[in-house]
Design an enzyme around this catalytic site. Structure first.
Site, mmCIF file in Angstrom:
data_model
loop_
_atom_site.group_PDB
_atom_site.id
_atom_site.type_symbol
_atom_site.label_atom_id
_atom_site.label_comp_id
_atom_site.label_asym_id
_atom_site.label_seq_id
_atom_site.Cartn_x
_atom_site.Cartn_y
_atom_site.Cartn_z
ATOM 1 N N ARG A 97 127.374 19.800 65.642
ATOM 2 C CA ARG A 97 127.561 21.208 66.791
ATOM 3 C C ARG A 97 129.180 21.657 66.606
ATOM 4 O O ARG A 97 130.184 21.220 66.948
ATOM 5 C CB ARG A 97 127.493 20.344 68.804
ATOM 6 C CG ARG A 97 127.741 21.626 69.563
ATOM 7 C CD ARG A 97 126.077 22.481 69.458
ATOM 8 N NE ARG A 97 126.091 23.515 70.494
ATOM 9 C CZ ARG A 97 125.679 24.277 70.844
ATOM 10 N NH1 ARG A 97 124.288 24.503 69.975
ATOM 11 N NH2 ARG A 97 125.377 24.510 72.047
ATOM 12 N N THR A 372 117.249 30.053 65.575
ATOM 13 C CA THR A 372 117.430 28.752 65.669
ATOM 14 C C THR A 372 116.510 28.336 64.786
ATOM 15 O O THR A 372 115.700 28.893 64.637
ATOM 16 C CB THR A 372 117.242 27.522 67.428
ATOM 17 O OG1 THR A 372 118.594 28.848 67.986
ATOM 18 C CG2 THR A 372 117.830 26.694 67.180
ATOM 19 N N THR A 390 121.496 26.272 64.436
ATOM 20 C CA THR A 390 121.388 27.406 64.555
ATOM 21 C C THR A 390 122.792 28.303 64.707
ATOM 22 O O THR A 390 124.156 27.553 63.773
ATOM 23 C CB THR A 390 120.797 27.493 66.558
ATOM 24 O OG1 THR A 390 120.784 28.594 66.914
ATOM 25 C CG2 THR A 390 122.161 26.348 66.764
ATOM 26 N N SER A 444 119.991 23.315 74.221
ATOM 27 C CA SER A 444 118.899 22.606 74.362
ATOM 28 C C SER A 444 117.933 22.381 73.301
ATOM 29 O O SER A 444 117.490 21.587 73.357
ATOM 30 C CB SER A 444 118.407 24.032 75.498
ATOM 31 O OG SER A 444 118.940 24.878 75.812
ATOM 32 N N GLY A 464 114.552 28.193 70.191
ATOM 33 C CA GLY A 464 113.691 29.085 71.290
ATOM 34 C C GLY A 464 114.897 28.945 72.549
ATOM 35 O O GLY A 464 114.119 29.366 74.023
HETATM 36 O O1 DON Z 1 122.034 25.250 70.957
HETATM 37 C C1 DON Z 1 121.301 26.170 71.744
HETATM 38 O O2 DON Z 1 120.925 25.671 73.049
HETATM 39 C C2 DON Z 1 120.931 27.363 71.731
HETATM 40 N N1 DON Z 1 122.107 27.631 70.981
HETATM 41 C C3 DON Z 1 119.661 27.808 70.654
HETATM 42 C C4 DON Z 1 119.502 28.772 70.215
HETATM 43 C C5 DON Z 1 117.521 29.301 69.875
HETATM 44 O O3 DON Z 1 117.923 27.902 70.098
HETATM 45 C C6 DON Z 1 117.678 29.928 69.503
HETATM 46 N N2 DON Z 1 116.132 30.494 69.431
HETATM 47 N N3 DON Z 1 115.341 31.174 69.661
#
Ligand code: DON
Length: 562
Positions: A97, A372, A390, A444, A464
C-alpha cells in the site's frame, strides 16, 4: 463505468500454443490458471505458468503487464495487497500500500474554511501516496518466486515497447478521461495521439513506460525508487506543489503481515489485515451470518438479503470508528474478529425490521468506475495468489510523470481528511484514519483465499471502493452457502449497504419485486436499484483437482490457463 456486455460464458479464443491452452471468460482446467481484467495480462500469466513458473512468478508478471495494458488501475505508481497460499497451506499477506509522504499533515486537504478541498484531494500531486507496487512485486518474487526478475518483466516490457492494439473498452476509458489528461502535457502525450483520442484498433506504444520497466528489469527496485525515475517524480512534485521527495521514495518498504483468519462453516477464510478494512469486515460479516444458514434461506430471499444488509451496516460502522494503519493506531482486530463479538454486535438484529443507521455525514452514492483491479492465480503445485492493486480513482490523479510513463495514484483520498466527512466512496472515518507522515491510508481491498481441510477452495477479490468487501462477501457466500460454481457465484447479482449513507444499492436482478417490497416494508431505505454493476471479481474456484476460473462478466477480461 465498465462495459456491461455479458459475453456468453464460453471460450472466446482458441488454443494459443497448442490444444491444451485456452483463453476464456470462464475456463476449467487442472494445470494452472490466471483470471484478470485483461485477457492480455492473463495470457502473460499463463505463459509464465507454462514455462514452469509458480503462482508468484505468474502473479508478478501479470501485475507488471496490467500496468501496461490496463492503466486505469494496473500500475507502477500505485499500491495494493497480495495474499499468497503456499504449497504447505500457509497463507501470507503482503502490504504494498502507498504511504503518506514525510511532509504530509493531518489537515493538508482542508481549505481556509476547514472544508475538504475535493479537487486537491483527488486531482493534485499532493493526492499521491508513495507508490508501493514495484517494491512489493519484486519482494514477493525474491522471497517466493522461482524465475528471474528479467523473465517476469519481459512480457510487460514487450507490450509497452512494441505496443498492443486498443480494444473498445480501453479506447473508451481514454476518451472518458480526456479532460483530466488534458490538464497535464505528459498525460496527454501518453493517452492521446497529439491531442486526438485513440480509437479502438489503434496500436498503442508506451516508450517511456518501457524505459522505466527496462530500468526495473535491470536494476530491481532501485530502478524505480532511486536514480532517474525517482528524480523525475520528485522534480514533478516540486514543480507542481507536490510533497513527495526522493527520500520518501527510497525509504519505501512493503510489509509482510499476518493475514486475517477466521472460520466459516468448516472453511478457513484468509484475507487482508489492516491497513485494509477488507479482511476484518469480511470476517465480521461472516461471523454475524454464520448462525443463520443462508443456504437454507436461499439466495435472494427476503430473509437472506435482510441478514446481509444488517451485517453490512454493523461491520461498516465499526470500520469508521476503529480501522486504520496498525503501525500508527491500535486496531482492536482480535476483538472485532471474535465470534463472541459478532454475537453481541448482532444481538439487536430484528428479523422483521431494518435497523436505522446513525445519521452522521450521510453523503450520496459514489459513481463506480474502473479504478482498481483484482486478479487470481493458481498454479499446478497448489500455490495461489490473490492480488488487488490500484491507483485509487480511475487513472489515479491522471498525472503522468514526464519522461517515465508512470501514472500517479491519488490514494491520499482514502485517508479521512476530516472527521465524519465522506471521501470519494462516501466512506467516513475519524482519528484512526487521519493523515500522518509515513502512514498508510485505510483500504477496502479484500484479496481473499478460502481453504477447506488444508486444500485450496477459492481465490477471489474485487475493485469497487467501498463495495469491494460486500462483493467478496457475496462470492464467498455464493460458493460456500448457496453451492454455486464459480461462474454463477461471480455472475449472480449483488447488493451493497455501507452503514452510511443508509441506502441499499442493488444490481438488476438481485431482488425480485416481491423481495424489494418486503424489504421496504421492513424499513430498508434507498431500494431503487443501482442500474450498474457492483464489482469485478476475477475468481478461481477449486473443486477437487479441477480449477474453474471466471473473469467477472460485468466487464471485459479473460481467464487463461490449461
Ligand atoms: O483502497 C481502496 O479501498 C480504494 N482505493 C479502492 C479503489 C477502488 O476500488 C476503485 N474501484 N472501483
Amino acid at each position: 463505468m465498465k462495459s456491461r456486455f455479458l459475453l456468453t460464458l464460453s471460450l472466446v479464443a482458441a488454443a494459443l500454443t497448442g490444444a491444451v491452452t485456452t483463453l476464456a471468460e470462464t475456463l476449467r482446467g487442472e494445470g494452472g490458471m490466471v483470471a484478470s481484467r485483461s485477457d492480455l495480462a492473463s495470457e502473460v500469466g499463463r505463459q509464465i505458468l507454462q514455462q514452469g513458473g509458480n503462482a508468484i512468478d505468474a502473479a508478478v508478471a501479470t501485475a507488471f503487464a496490467l500496468a501496461v495494458v490496463y492503466p486505469s488501475a494496473g500500475n507502477l505508481g500505485g499500491g495494493g495487497f497480495l495474499l499468497i497460499a503456499l504449497e504447505d497451506g500457509r497463507v501470507l499477506a503482503q502490504d504494498n500500500r502507498e504511504k503518506a509522504p514525510g511532509a504530509a499533515h493531518r489537515d493538508m486537504f482542508l481549505d481556509a474554511k476547514g472544508d475538504v478541498d475535493r479537487n486537491l484531494a483527488v486531482n493534485s500531486l499532493q493526492s499521491s501516496g508513495v507508490p508501493g507496487t514495484v517494491a512489493g512485486l519484486l519482494d514477493a518474487l525474491e522471497l517466493h518466486g522461482t524465475l528471474t526478475r528479467q523473465a517476469v518483466i519481459a512480457p510487460a516490457l514487450r507490450l509497452a515497447r512494441e505496443g498492443f492494439v486498443l480494444n473498445d473498452d480501453l479506447a473508451g476509458q481514454f476518451a472518458d478521461n480526456l479532460e483530466g489528461f488534458s490538464r497535464h502535457e505528459a498525460s496527454l502525450a501518453v493517452f492521446t495521439r497529439g491531442g486526438e483520442p485513440y480509437k479502438a484498433g489503434d496500436l498503442w506504444i508506451q516508450t517511456d513506460l518501457a524505459d522505466t520497466l527496462q530500468r526495473i528489469s535491470d536494476e530491481g527496485r532501485d530502478g524505480f525508487y532511486k536514480g532517474p525515475v525517482a528524480a523525475a517524480i520528485a522534480a514533478e512534485m516540486q514543480r507542481n506543489n507536490g510533497i513527495m521527495t526522493t527520500d520518501d521514495l527510497s525509504s519505501y518498504q512493503p510489509v509482510w503481515r499476518e493475514p486475517v483468519h477466521g472460520t466459516y462453516r468448516g472453511h478457513d477464510v484468509y484475507s487482508m489485515p489492516p491497513p485494509s478494512s477488507g479482511g476484518v469486515l469480511l470476517l465480521q460479516m461472516l461471523n454475524m451470518l454464520e448462525p443463520y444458514e443462508l443456504g437454507r434461506l436461499g439466495y435472494g430471499s427476503t430473509a437472506t438479503v435482510h441478514l446481509m444488509i444488517e451485517a453490512q451496516r454493523r461491520a461498516y460502522a465499526d470500520r469508521a470508528e476503529y480501522l486504520g494503519d496498525p503501525d500508527f493506531v491500535d486496531v482492536p482486530a482480535q476483538q472485532l474478529l471474535s465470534k463472541e463479538y459478532a454475537r453481541q454486535r448482532f444481538a439487536d438484529f430484528d428479523p422483521a425490521r431494518a435497523t436505522d443507521s446513525a445519521s452522521i455525514g450521510a453523503g450520496s452514492w459514489p459513481e463506480e468506475s474502473p479504478q482498481t483491479t483484482h486478479f487470481s492465480v493458481v498454479d499446478g503445485q497448489g500455490m495461489a495468489v490473490a492480488m488487488t492493486t490500484t491507483l485509487n480513482r480511475s487513472f489515479g490523479n491522471r498525472i503522468v510523470i514526464p519522461g517515465t510513463g508512470v501514472l500517479m495514484n491519488n490514494e491520499m483520498d482514502d485517508f479521512s481528511s476530516k472527521p465524519n466527512t465522506p471521501n470519494s466512496y462516501g466512506l467516513i472515518g475519524r482519528d484512526a484514519n487521519e493523515i500522518a507522515p509515513g502512514k498508510r491510508m485505510l483500504s477496502s481491498m479484500t484479496p481473499t483465499i478460502v481453504m477447506k481441510d488444508g486444500e485450496l477452495r477459492l481465490v477471489t477479490g474485487s475493485p469497487g471502493g467501498s463495495t469491494i468487501i460486500n462483493t467478496v462477501l457475496q462470492v464467498v457466500l455464493n460458493v460456500l452457502d448457496h453451492g454455486m460454481g464459480a461462474e454463477q457465484a461471480v455472475a449472480s447479482p449483488r447488493i451493497h449497504h455501507q452503514w452510511l449513507p443508509d441506502n441499499v444499492r442493488f444490481e438488476t436482478g438481485a431482488l425480485s419485486d416481491e423481495v424489494a417490497t418486503a424489504l421496504r416494508a421492513m424499513g430498508h431505505k434507498g431500494l431503487n436499484g443501482a442500474g450498474f454493476g457492483i464489482g469485478d471479481a476475477n475468481t478461481i474456484v477449486k473443486d477437487g483437482a479441477m480449477l474453474e476460473g471466471v473473469s467477472d462478466p460485468r466487464s471485459v477480461g479473460g481467464v487463461a490457463g490449461f
